[in-house]
Design a protein around this motif. Structure first.
Motif, short mmCIF file in Angstrom:
data_model
loop_
_atom_site.label_atom_id
_atom_site.label_comp_id
_atom_site.label_asym_id
_atom_site.label_seq_id
_atom_site.Cartn_x
_atom_site.Cartn_y
_atom_site.Cartn_z
N VAL A 194 -9.41 -16.07 1.77
CA VAL A 194 -10.01 -17.34 1.89
C VAL A 194 -9.57 -18.40 2.68
O VAL A 194 -8.39 -18.28 2.96
N HIS A 195 -9.98 -19.75 2.95
CA HIS A 195 -9.28 -20.34 3.68
C HIS A 195 -8.71 -21.40 2.40
O HIS A 195 -8.77 -21.78 1.57
N LYS A 196 -7.57 -21.94 3.00
CA LYS A 196 -6.86 -23.15 1.75
C LYS A 196 -7.00 -24.39 1.27
O LYS A 196 -6.79 -24.71 0.98
N ASP A 197 -8.06 -24.58 2.30
CA ASP A 197 -9.18 -26.14 1.66
C ASP A 197 -9.73 -25.51 0.65
O ASP A 197 -11.31 -26.20 0.48
N ILE A 198 -10.30 -24.16 0.46
CA ILE A 198 -11.05 -24.71 -0.52
C ILE A 198 -10.82 -24.60 -1.70
O ILE A 198 -10.26 -24.94 -2.24
N ASP A 199 -12.26 -25.01 -1.83
CA ASP A 199 -12.39 -25.69 -3.90
C ASP A 199 -11.42 -25.18 -4.66
O ASP A 199 -11.28 -24.07 -4.92
N PRO A 200 -10.80 -25.54 -5.61
CA PRO A 200 -9.86 -25.37 -6.16
C PRO A 200 -10.36 -24.18 -7.51
O PRO A 200 -10.36 -23.75 -7.90
N ASP A 201 -11.80 -24.96 -8.11
CA ASP A 201 -12.18 -24.39 -9.00
C ASP A 201 -12.84 -22.96 -8.29
O ASP A 201 -13.18 -21.95 -8.72
N ALA A 202 -13.35 -23.48 -6.74
CA ALA A 202 -13.38 -21.97 -6.30
C ALA A 202 -12.35 -20.63 -5.93
O ALA A 202 -12.69 -19.42 -6.46
N GLY A 255 0.88 -1.14 -0.14
CA GLY A 255 -0.33 0.46 0.14
C GLY A 255 0.85 1.44 -0.10
O GLY A 255 0.39 2.86 -0.97
N GLU A 256 2.03 1.36 0.67
CA GLU A 256 2.53 2.30 0.65
C GLU A 256 3.68 3.17 -0.55
O GLU A 256 3.96 3.80 -0.50
N LEU A 257 3.73 1.53 -1.52
CA LEU A 257 3.82 1.85 -2.14
C LEU A 257 3.26 1.80 -3.26
O LEU A 257 3.89 1.49 -4.74
N GLY A 258 1.75 1.84 -3.45
CA GLY A 258 1.36 1.98 -4.42
C GLY A 258 1.11 1.28 -5.48
O GLY A 258 0.69 1.41 -6.65
N ASN A 259 1.24 -0.33 -5.38
CA ASN A 259 0.86 -1.61 -6.29
C ASN A 259 -0.43 -1.27 -5.84
O ASN A 259 -1.20 -1.84 -5.38
N ALA A 260 -1.10 -1.76 -7.81
CA ALA A 260 -2.36 -1.47 -7.41
C ALA A 260 -3.08 -3.50 -7.56
O ALA A 260 -3.97 -3.42 -7.99
N ALA A 261 -1.96 -4.28 -7.43
CA ALA A 261 -2.02 -5.73 -7.90
C ALA A 261 -3.57 -5.60 -6.00
O ALA A 261 -3.54 -5.24 -5.04
N ARG A 262 -4.20 -6.76 -6.61
CA ARG A 262 -4.68 -7.10 -5.56
C ARG A 262 -5.22 -8.02 -4.94
O ARG A 262 -4.03 -9.42 -5.28
N VAL A 263 -5.07 -7.98 -3.22
CA VAL A 263 -3.74 -9.20 -2.72
C VAL A 263 -5.60 -10.16 -2.13
O VAL A 263 -6.55 -9.81 -1.54
N LEU A 264 -5.16 -11.48 -2.06
CA LEU A 264 -6.03 -11.96 -2.14
C LEU A 264 -5.56 -13.23 -1.21
O LEU A 264 -4.70 -14.01 -1.35
N ILE A 265 -5.82 -13.02 0.84
CA ILE A 265 -5.22 -14.30 1.30
C ILE A 265 -5.30 -15.41 1.38
O ILE A 265 -6.76 -15.74 1.36
N VAL A 266 -4.70 -16.82 1.09
CA VAL A 266 -4.98 -17.66 1.04
C VAL A 266 -4.55 -18.46 2.24
O VAL A 266 -3.43 -18.75 2.62
N THR A 267 -5.01 -18.86 3.70
CA THR A 267 -4.50 -18.94 4.76
C THR A 267 -5.20 -20.33 5.10
O THR A 267 -6.20 -20.39 5.09
#
Length: 212
Positions: free
Chosen positions: A105-113, A73-85
């Motif tokens: 999202v949780h790491k056990d999320i369905d791959p297609d999801a 955020g401080e660097l102004g990077n425009a990438a959207r971050v999806l937490i997978v944990t």
């Protein structure tokens, strides 16, 4: 593909990165452009590779996901971050969203999801799995939260667009308003509903049927 979603993987477990890459590389519209084993390396690669979406773990040695989000955020990077944990407790979820995560999202999320989640956050939406949303709603309820009746018709329109993941600029275009006016409406909404940020506002709108 020239228009594929460029994805960067940031996770300290090599087997996780390998599994994610193996699945994502078979998606026609997703291109894995790099991998990093910690947050600091992830931030550096994000600057070099300019990914569209970053899949990032929260708990990593050294620079964790929350600190990496802050640096991006401080660097102004425009990438959207999806937490997978694997961590969906409120004390973990809330700081990550506060730091700018577009989804969680949780790491056990369905791959297609997961592929669908990447496409969703890339399109500008806020995406939270149900248990994560429940944690945030519990926090909202513990903090009070105002009533929908206190909002003007225009504020309800703005809130509905926030719930759909629209930026202030997009809301301004949709409602034929200036960005400054939209910012004022957003501030009023947060104040009236006693909410801390746009993520809580989006969840509040969904819960109260204002996102339709």
């Amino acid at each position: 593909m020239a228009d594929a979603i460029r994805v960067l993987l940031v996770d300290d477990h090599q087997v996780v990165r390998r599994g994610l890459r193996t699945f994502l590389e078979v998606q026609d519209d997703i291109d894995v452009v790099g991998e990093a084993a910690d947050g600091a390396a992830g931030v550096e690669l994000a600057g070099e590779l300019r990914p569209d979406v970053i899949l990032m773990d929260v708990k990593m040695p050294g620079t964790d996901g929350v600190e990496a989000l802050r640096r991006l955020g401080e660097l102004g990077n425009a990438a959207r971050v999806l937490i997978v944990t694997s961590f969906t407790e409120r004390r973990t979820v809330v700081p990550a969203l506060r730091a700018g995560a577009a989804g969680y999202v949780h790491k056990d999320i369905d791959p297609d999801a997961l592929a669908g989640a990447i496409r969703s956050v890339h399109a500008g939406h806020v995406l939270l799995q149900s248990e994560v949303a429940d944690a945030l709603l519990a926090q909202e309820e513990s903090g009070g939260g105002g009533r929908t009746g206190s909002l003007t018709d225009r504020e309800r329109e703005v809130l509905a667009l926030i719930a759909r993941g629209r930026s202030n600029r997009e809301i301004a275009r949709a409602l034929v308003l200036s960005e400054k006016t939209v910012k004022t409406h957003v501030s009023n909404i947060l104040m009236k509903l006693d909410l801390a940020d746009r993520t809580q506002a989006a969840l509040w709108a969904v819960r109260h049927g204002i996102s339709d």
